[in-house]
Design a protein around this motif. Structure first.
Motif, PDB file in Angstrom:
ATOM      1  N   GLU A 278       9.941   6.469  12.951  1.00 17.71           N
ATOM      2  CA  GLU A 278       9.197   6.715  14.191  1.00 17.71           C
ATOM      3  C   GLU A 278       8.003   5.784  14.312  1.00 17.71           C
ATOM      4  O   GLU A 278       7.714   5.274  15.405  1.00 17.71           O
ATOM      5  CB  GLU A 278       8.766   8.173  14.236  1.00 17.71           C
ATOM      6  CG  GLU A 278       9.943   9.141  14.401  1.00 17.71           C
ATOM      7  CD  GLU A 278       9.551  10.600  14.307  1.00 17.71           C
ATOM      8  OE1 GLU A 278      10.361  11.444  14.712  1.00 17.71           O
ATOM      9  OE2 GLU A 278       8.430  10.891  13.819  1.00 17.71           O
ATOM     10  N   GLN A 279       7.317   5.538  13.207  1.00 17.97           N
ATOM     11  CA  GLN A 279       6.166   4.642  13.253  1.00 17.97           C
ATOM     12  C   GLN A 279       6.575   3.200  13.508  1.00 17.97           C
ATOM     13  O   GLN A 279       5.764   2.390  13.984  1.00 17.97           O
ATOM     14  CB  GLN A 279       5.365   4.756  11.951  1.00 17.97           C
ATOM     15  CG  GLN A 279       4.647   6.083  11.807  1.00 17.97           C
ATOM     16  CD  GLN A 279       3.873   6.213  10.511  1.00 17.97           C
ATOM     17  OE1 GLN A 279       4.081   5.455   9.556  1.00 17.97           O
ATOM     18  NE2 GLN A 279       2.968   7.186  10.459  1.00 17.97           N
ATOM     19  N   ALA A 280       7.832   2.857  13.210  1.00 19.17           N
ATOM     20  CA  ALA A 280       8.335   1.509  13.472  1.00 19.17           C
ATOM     21  C   ALA A 280       8.745   1.319  14.925  1.00 19.17           C
ATOM     22  O   ALA A 280       9.036   0.193  15.345  1.00 19.17           O
ATOM     23  CB  ALA A 280       9.522   1.216  12.557  1.00 19.17           C
ATOM     24  N   GLY A 281       8.803   2.399  15.687  1.00 19.53           N
ATOM     25  CA  GLY A 281       9.198   2.304  17.077  1.00 19.53           C
ATOM     26  C   GLY A 281      10.600   2.793  17.355  1.00 19.53           C
ATOM     27  O   GLY A 281      11.186   2.474  18.396  1.00 19.53           O
ATOM     28  N   LEU A 282      11.140   3.598  16.437  1.00 18.44           N
ATOM     29  CA  LEU A 282      12.476   4.148  16.605  1.00 18.44           C
ATOM     30  C   LEU A 282      12.420   5.615  16.998  1.00 18.44           C
ATOM     31  O   LEU A 282      11.499   6.336  16.611  1.00 18.44           O
ATOM     32  CB  LEU A 282      13.273   4.015  15.296  1.00 18.44           C
ATOM     33  CG  LEU A 282      13.546   2.595  14.796  1.00 18.44           C
ATOM     34  CD1 LEU A 282      14.085   2.637  13.364  1.00 18.44           C
ATOM     35  CD2 LEU A 282      14.526   1.862  15.706  1.00 18.44           C
ATOM     36  N   GLU A 283      13.421   6.026  17.723  1.00 18.36           N
ATOM     37  CA  GLU A 283      13.618   7.439  18.033  1.00 18.36           C
ATOM     38  C   GLU A 283      14.838   7.912  17.243  1.00 18.36           C
ATOM     39  O   GLU A 283      15.911   7.307  17.334  1.00 18.36           O
ATOM     40  CB  GLU A 283      13.875   7.609  19.523  1.00 18.36           C
ATOM     41  CG  GLU A 283      14.191   9.034  19.942  1.00 18.36           C
ATOM     42  CD  GLU A 283      14.618   9.136  21.396  1.00 18.36           C
ATOM     43  OE1 GLU A 283      14.844  10.279  21.849  1.00 18.36           O
ATOM     44  OE2 GLU A 283      14.751   8.085  22.063  1.00 18.36           O
ATOM     45  N   VAL A 284      14.689   8.947  16.445  1.00 15.16           N
ATOM     46  CA  VAL A 284      15.802   9.488  15.674  1.00 15.16           C
ATOM     47  C   VAL A 284      16.626  10.384  16.593  1.00 15.16           C
ATOM     48  O   VAL A 284      16.169  11.437  17.033  1.00 15.16           O
ATOM     49  CB  VAL A 284      15.310  10.264  14.432  1.00 15.16           C
ATOM     50  CG1 VAL A 284      16.508  10.845  13.676  1.00 15.16           C
ATOM     51  CG2 VAL A 284      14.501   9.346  13.514  1.00 15.16           C
ATOM     52  N   LEU A 285      17.852   9.965  16.876  1.00 14.51           N
ATOM     53  CA  LEU A 285      18.726  10.701  17.786  1.00 14.51           C
ATOM     54  C   LEU A 285      19.535  11.777  17.072  1.00 14.51           C
ATOM     55  O   LEU A 285      19.852  12.819  17.646  1.00 14.51           O
ATOM     56  CB  LEU A 285      19.685   9.737  18.485  1.00 14.51           C
ATOM     57  CG  LEU A 285      19.047   8.619  19.299  1.00 14.51           C
ATOM     58  CD1 LEU A 285      20.128   7.717  19.877  1.00 14.51           C
ATOM     59  CD2 LEU A 285      18.170   9.183  20.402  1.00 14.51           C
ATOM     60  N   ALA A 286      19.909  11.482  15.829  1.00 16.86           N
ATOM     61  CA  ALA A 286      20.726  12.424  15.064  1.00 16.86           C
ATOM     62  C   ALA A 286      20.566  12.111  13.591  1.00 16.86           C
ATOM     63  O   ALA A 286      20.213  10.991  13.209  1.00 16.86           O
ATOM     64  CB  ALA A 286      22.199  12.324  15.469  1.00 16.86           C
ATOM     65  N   GLN A 287      20.827  13.114  12.751  1.00 14.82           N
ATOM     66  CA  GLN A 287      20.806  12.883  11.310  1.00 14.82           C
ATOM     67  C   GLN A 287      21.849  13.750  10.632  1.00 14.82           C
ATOM     68  O   GLN A 287      22.238  14.797  11.160  1.00 14.82           O
ATOM     69  CB  GLN A 287      19.430  13.131  10.717  1.00 14.82           C
ATOM     70  CG  GLN A 287      18.894  14.527  10.866  1.00 14.82           C
ATOM     71  CD  GLN A 287      17.510  14.638  10.229  1.00 14.82           C
ATOM     72  OE1 GLN A 287      17.371  14.693   8.999  1.00 14.82           O
ATOM     73  NE2 GLN A 287      16.477  14.664  11.052  1.00 14.82           N
ATOM     74  N   GLU A 288      22.304  13.280   9.481  1.00 13.99           N
ATOM     75  CA  GLU A 288      23.285  14.037   8.706  1.00 13.99           C
ATOM     76  C   GLU A 288      22.949  13.908   7.226  1.00 13.99           C
ATOM     77  O   GLU A 288      22.674  12.814   6.736  1.00 13.99           O
ATOM     78  CB  GLU A 288      24.705  13.533   8.969  1.00 13.99           C
ATOM     79  CG  GLU A 288      25.772  14.388   8.305  1.00 13.99           C
ATOM     80  CD  GLU A 288      27.187  14.072   8.758  1.00 13.99           C
ATOM     81  OE1 GLU A 288      28.120  14.716   8.247  1.00 13.99           O
ATOM     82  OE2 GLU A 288      27.356  13.187   9.627  1.00 13.99           O
ATOM     83  N   ALA A 289      22.940  15.026   6.541  1.00 13.85           N
ATOM     84  CA  ALA A 289      22.666  15.061   5.107  1.00 13.85           C
ATOM     85  C   ALA A 289      23.885  15.611   4.386  1.00 13.85           C
ATOM     86  O   ALA A 289      24.563  16.520   4.872  1.00 13.85           O
ATOM     87  CB  ALA A 289      21.445  15.933   4.820  1.00 13.85           C
ATOM     88  N   THR A 290      24.158  15.047   3.216  1.00 14.57           N
ATOM     89  CA  THR A 290      25.318  15.482   2.442  1.00 14.57           C
ATOM     90  C   THR A 290      25.054  15.218   0.969  1.00 14.57           C
ATOM     91  O   THR A 290      24.092  14.537   0.600  1.00 14.57           O
ATOM     92  CB  THR A 290      26.589  14.737   2.905  1.00 14.57           C
ATOM     93  OG1 THR A 290      27.730  15.303   2.268  1.00 14.57           O
ATOM     94  CG2 THR A 290      26.505  13.259   2.561  1.00 14.57           C
ATOM     95  N   LEU A 291      25.902  15.766   0.121  1.00 14.92           N
ATOM     96  CA  LEU A 291      25.865  15.497  -1.311  1.00 14.92           C
ATOM     97  C   LEU A 291      27.149  14.764  -1.667  1.00 14.92           C
ATOM     98  O   LEU A 291      28.247  15.241  -1.367  1.00 14.92           O
ATOM     99  CB  LEU A 291      25.766  16.798  -2.109  1.00 14.92           C
ATOM    100  CG  LEU A 291      25.484  16.657  -3.615  1.00 14.92           C
ATOM    101  CD1 LEU A 291      24.084  16.085  -3.843  1.00 14.92           C
ATOM    102  CD2 LEU A 291      25.610  18.013  -4.309  1.00 14.92           C
ATOM    103  N   PHE A 292      27.007  13.596  -2.273  1.00 12.38           N
ATOM    104  CA  PHE A 292      28.169  12.754  -2.562  1.00 12.38           C
ATOM    105  C   PHE A 292      28.174  12.345  -4.027  1.00 12.38           C
ATOM    106  O   PHE A 292      27.141  11.999  -4.591  1.00 12.38           O
ATOM    107  CB  PHE A 292      28.149  11.501  -1.681  1.00 12.38           C
ATOM    108  CG  PHE A 292      29.307  10.569  -1.925  1.00 12.38           C
ATOM    109  CD1 PHE A 292      30.572  10.881  -1.452  1.00 12.38           C
ATOM    110  CD2 PHE A 292      29.133   9.395  -2.641  1.00 12.38           C
ATOM    111  CE1 PHE A 292      31.655  10.033  -1.670  1.00 12.38           C
ATOM    112  CE2 PHE A 292      30.204   8.534  -2.871  1.00 12.38           C
ATOM    113  CZ  PHE A 292      31.462   8.856  -2.375  1.00 12.38           C
ATOM    114  N   THR A 293      29.355  12.381  -4.636  1.00 15.76           N
ATOM    115  CA  THR A 293      29.516  11.915  -6.020  1.00 15.76           C
ATOM    116  C   THR A 293      30.370  10.652  -6.022  1.00 15.76           C
ATOM    117  O   THR A 293      31.560  10.710  -5.688  1.00 15.76           O
ATOM    118  CB  THR A 293      30.189  12.980  -6.896  1.00 15.76           C
ATOM    119  OG1 THR A 293      29.428  14.187  -6.846  1.00 15.76           O
ATOM    120  CG2 THR A 293      30.280  12.496  -8.344  1.00 15.76           C
TER     121      THR A 293
END
Length: 231
Positions: free
Chosen positions: A190-205
């Motif tokens: 956000e401080q760089a000038g971006l708007e976060v539209l969506a996010q996804e979190a997961t656990l991966f091995t």
């Protein structure tokens, strides 16, 4: 932790070149094993589909820390986009150039590449910040944001941890890692000038005998349009 485009966070009296060598060496050693280890990441592929669904035909895309070219550069190039991949590892760049001939790859630190303002429709940063100090990560995100066209897209993916300059072992290779929490990376974006539209979190091995489960975070962002003077 895909192929890092730049050096680890440094210490006093350590030259820039000395900082960069360990990142290249780690991923030179991993080579094609890295691609195999992360090939099963469905979240990465979902992220690419998110991007593909929003890009105009023939978009210009920058892939930072492009690794072996798969899946990011290959997926985008196969869809008809103009892809430039940048990676600090000569082995990774050689593999990518051979595997994804429809894209262009350069072996260098992304910060040494002169990027014209508003020259890319999208920038992909899949796990390629982790061997930079936090202040360097924030600076690079700002630099890459300036290279985006207004309302251009950026994907930022990381291992969301509250760590700075931690020595670790990744798939048998020594690395120095810095990262932000999910909220911390969101703030950087956000401080760089971006708007976060969506996010996804997961656990991966990763599919590697020396790998352990790791959290993954994907931020799907858009460069905020410029505000008119006096608005």
């Amino acid at each position: 932790m895909p192929a890092a485009p730049a050096h680890p966070g440094g210490r006093n009296l350590v030259t820039d070149e000395q900082q960069r060598r360990p990142a290249a060496a780690a991923f030179d050693a991993l080579g094609a094993d890295y691609e195999k280890a992360f090939a099963g990441s469905t979240t990465h592929r979902h992220s690419l589909q998110w991007l593909l669904g929003r890009l105009a035909p023939g978009s210009r895309v920058l892939d930072v820390g492009s690794g072996t070219g798969r899946p990011t550069a290959e997926t985008l190039a196969n869809a008809g986009h103009d892809v430039l991949g940048v990676d600090v590892s000569p082995v990774m760049v050689e593999l990518a150039s051979r595997q994804v001939p429809a894209a262009t790859f350069r072996c260098t630190d992304i910060r040494d590449v002169p990027l014209a303002d508003e020259s890319f429709d999208a920038v992909c940063v899949y796990f390629s910040l982790l061997q930079l100090a936090r202040r360097e990560q924030a600076g690079l995100v700002r630099y890459l944001t300036r290279a985006l066209k207004p309302e251009g897209l950026m994907v930022l993916a990381t291992v969301p941890l509250d760590v700075e300059g931690v020595d670790a072992t990744f798939m048998g290779q020594p690395v120095r890692v810095s990262s932000f929490t999910a909220q911390g990376l969101t703030t950087v974006a956000e401080q760089a000038g971006l708007e976060v539209l969506a996010q996804e979190a997961t656990l991966f091995t990763p599919a590697h005998p020396e790998a352990r489960p790791e959290p993954h975070l994907f931020l799907h962002c858009r460069r905020r349009p410029a505000t008119a003077p006096g608005a």
